[in-house]
Write an enzyme that holds these catalytic residues in place. Sequence first.
Site, PDB file in Angstrom:
ATOM      1  N   LYS A  11       0.839  -1.198   0.000  1.00  0.00           N
ATOM      2  CA  LYS A  11       0.000   0.000   0.000  1.00  0.00           C
ATOM      3  C   LYS A  11       0.882   1.260   0.000  1.00  0.00           C
ATOM      4  O   LYS A  11       2.092   1.183   0.274  1.00  0.00           O
ATOM      5  CB  LYS A  11      -0.922  -0.032   1.220  1.00  0.00           C
ATOM      6  CG  LYS A  11      -1.947  -1.206   1.207  1.00  0.00           C
ATOM      7  CD  LYS A  11      -2.803  -1.185   2.477  1.00  0.00           C
ATOM      8  CE  LYS A  11      -3.904  -2.217   2.462  1.00  0.00           C
ATOM      9  NZ  LYS A  11      -4.739  -2.173   3.722  1.00  0.00           N
ATOM     10  N   TYR A  51     -12.650  -2.473  -2.406  1.00  0.00           N
ATOM     11  CA  TYR A  51     -13.129  -2.477  -1.013  1.00  0.00           C
ATOM     12  C   TYR A  51     -14.656  -2.418  -0.914  1.00  0.00           C
ATOM     13  O   TYR A  51     -15.188  -1.970   0.087  1.00  0.00           O
ATOM     14  CB  TYR A  51     -12.516  -1.302  -0.255  1.00  0.00           C
ATOM     15  CG  TYR A  51     -11.083  -1.535   0.173  1.00  0.00           C
ATOM     16  CD1 TYR A  51     -10.712  -2.706   0.850  1.00  0.00           C
ATOM     17  CD2 TYR A  51     -10.092  -0.586  -0.054  1.00  0.00           C
ATOM     18  CE1 TYR A  51      -9.395  -2.934   1.257  1.00  0.00           C
ATOM     19  CE2 TYR A  51      -8.772  -0.802   0.359  1.00  0.00           C
ATOM     20  CZ  TYR A  51      -8.437  -1.972   1.010  1.00  0.00           C
ATOM     21  OH  TYR A  51      -7.144  -2.180   1.422  1.00  0.00           O
ATOM     22  N   ASN A 125      -1.904  -0.232   7.341  1.00  0.00           N
ATOM     23  CA  ASN A 125      -1.297  -1.524   7.685  1.00  0.00           C
ATOM     24  C   ASN A 125      -0.418  -2.090   6.558  1.00  0.00           C
ATOM     25  O   ASN A 125      -0.189  -3.284   6.470  1.00  0.00           O
ATOM     26  CB  ASN A 125      -2.369  -2.516   8.144  1.00  0.00           C
ATOM     27  CG  ASN A 125      -3.501  -2.648   7.151  1.00  0.00           C
ATOM     28  OD1 ASN A 125      -3.394  -2.179   6.016  1.00  0.00           O
ATOM     29  ND2 ASN A 125      -4.572  -3.286   7.558  1.00  0.00           N
ATOM     30  N   HIS A 128      -1.901  -5.267   1.611  1.00  0.00           N
ATOM     31  CA  HIS A 128      -3.178  -5.964   1.434  1.00  0.00           C
ATOM     32  C   HIS A 128      -2.862  -7.414   1.110  1.00  0.00           C
ATOM     33  O   HIS A 128      -1.894  -7.706   0.409  1.00  0.00           O
ATOM     34  CB  HIS A 128      -3.988  -5.369   0.274  1.00  0.00           C
ATOM     35  CG  HIS A 128      -5.154  -6.241  -0.082  1.00  0.00           C
ATOM     36  ND1 HIS A 128      -6.313  -6.249   0.662  1.00  0.00           N
ATOM     37  CD2 HIS A 128      -5.306  -7.189  -1.039  1.00  0.00           C
ATOM     38  CE1 HIS A 128      -7.139  -7.161   0.151  1.00  0.00           C
ATOM     39  NE2 HIS A 128      -6.552  -7.738  -0.885  1.00  0.00           N
ATOM     40  N   GLU A 139     -10.222 -10.492  -6.721  1.00  0.00           N
ATOM     41  CA  GLU A 139      -9.228  -9.419  -6.662  1.00  0.00           C
ATOM     42  C   GLU A 139      -8.177  -9.540  -7.766  1.00  0.00           C
ATOM     43  O   GLU A 139      -7.796  -8.544  -8.376  1.00  0.00           O
ATOM     44  CB  GLU A 139      -8.546  -9.422  -5.295  1.00  0.00           C
ATOM     45  CG  GLU A 139      -9.502  -9.025  -4.177  1.00  0.00           C
ATOM     46  CD  GLU A 139      -8.876  -9.086  -2.782  1.00  0.00           C
ATOM     47  OE1 GLU A 139      -9.518  -8.634  -1.831  1.00  0.00           O
ATOM     48  OE2 GLU A 139      -7.744  -9.615  -2.649  1.00  0.00           O
TER      49      GLU A 139
HETATM   50  P1  IDP Z   1      -7.747  -7.124   5.782  1.00  0.00           P
HETATM   51  O1  IDP Z   1      -7.003  -6.069   4.998  1.00  0.00           O
HETATM   52  O2  IDP Z   1      -6.942  -7.659   6.933  1.00  0.00           O
HETATM   53  O3  IDP Z   1      -8.317  -8.224   4.923  1.00  0.00           O
HETATM   54  P2  IDP Z   1     -10.431  -5.965   5.911  1.00  0.00           P
HETATM   55  O4  IDP Z   1     -11.413  -6.178   7.020  1.00  0.00           O
HETATM   56  O5  IDP Z   1     -10.681  -6.635   4.618  1.00  0.00           O
HETATM   57  O6  IDP Z   1      -8.981  -6.381   6.490  1.00  0.00           O
HETATM   58  O7  IDP Z   1     -10.291  -4.395   5.714  1.00  0.00           O
HETATM   59  C1  IDP Z   1      -9.627  -3.848   4.609  1.00  0.00           C
HETATM   60  C2  IDP Z   1      -8.784  -2.658   5.059  1.00  0.00           C
HETATM   61  O8  IDP Z   1      -9.628  -1.650   5.629  1.00  0.00           O
HETATM   62  C3  IDP Z   1      -7.794  -2.982   6.181  1.00  0.00           C
HETATM   63  O9  IDP Z   1      -6.594  -3.556   5.713  1.00  0.00           O
HETATM   64  C4  IDP Z   1      -7.578  -1.622   6.800  1.00  0.00           C
HETATM   65  O10 IDP Z   1      -6.668  -0.817   6.023  1.00  0.00           O
HETATM   66  C5  IDP Z   1      -8.978  -1.006   6.713  1.00  0.00           C
HETATM   67  N1  IDP Z   1      -9.755  -1.256   7.926  1.00  0.00           N
HETATM   68  C6  IDP Z   1     -10.405  -2.406   8.264  1.00  0.00           C
HETATM   69  N2  IDP Z   1     -11.058  -2.293   9.441  1.00  0.00           N
HETATM   70  C7  IDP Z   1     -10.831  -1.028   9.846  1.00  0.00           C
HETATM   71  C8  IDP Z   1     -11.266  -0.286  11.017  1.00  0.00           C
HETATM   72  O11 IDP Z   1     -11.986  -0.785  11.893  1.00  0.00           O
HETATM   73  N3  IDP Z   1     -10.822   0.995  11.102  1.00  0.00           N
HETATM   74  C9  IDP Z   1     -10.039   1.589  10.164  1.00  0.00           C
HETATM   75  N4  IDP Z   1      -9.608   0.936   9.057  1.00  0.00           N
HETATM   76  C10 IDP Z   1     -10.005  -0.360   8.903  1.00  0.00           C
HETATM   77 MG    MG Z   2      -9.806  -8.172   3.528  1.00  0.00          MG
END
Ligand code: IDP
Ligand code: MG
Length: 170
Positions: A11, A51, A125, A128, A139
């Site tokens: 990212k 997303y 984070n 992805h 994806e």
């Molecule tokens: P993942 O990336 O671990 O699969 P997902 O639930 O698919 O997690 O969420 C996609 C992205 O959305 C996450 O990597 C993160 O950047 C963001 N995200 C997910 N949950 C939250 C939250 O509760 N607060 C802020 N950002 C979030």
């Molecule tokens: Mg995810």
Amino acid sequence: MAIEQLLILIKPDGVKKSLTGNILTKLSEARMVIIGSKTLKVSRELAQTHYYQLKDKPFFGELVDYIQGKIYGEPYDRVLAFVYQGEDAIARMRKIAGATNPEEADPVSIRGAYGRITTKGVYENVVHCSSDPSEAEREIKLWFNPEEIVKQIYPTKKVVIEKEEKEDWA
Ligand code: IDP
Ligand code: MG
């Protein structure tokens, strides 16, 4: 165990922090092979489609800006995209990536070591990582064309495109 493929993105925060080498080194511990790779700027449409499952979340707007690298600008507003393949690839790569919330992620995982939560509450984070085979298929098909992947992983079809304008070397 099954041979799987998945989408990994570095990212824009990973690009900005110059973490590409560190991330690829950590991922290489899983002994998976890269079957597709590229650098690209993420359009709003691609970000929203990627997303779409999170479209009703309060952080969706910030998340779309984040994956587009809006807050970083030139020359960091881009992602590096990879398709990895190997045995049990999804679970193994997600373990190396770490939990979604960087504060809860294993400290030696990529997200635990390099992620942060911004003051606006965005989980920056760093990577992805697709979370299951059907998500991975959706994806990979969204981010890559069949000719950008060195192996045929999903069925393809021939299509005739007429009068398509595209950029070529001058
Ligand atoms: P993942 O990336 O671990 O699969 P997902 O639930 O698919 O997690 O969420 C996609 C992205 O959305 C996450 O990597 C993160 O950047 C963001 N995200 C997910 N949950 C939250 C939250 O509760 N607060 C802020 N950002 C979030
Ligand atoms: Mg995810």
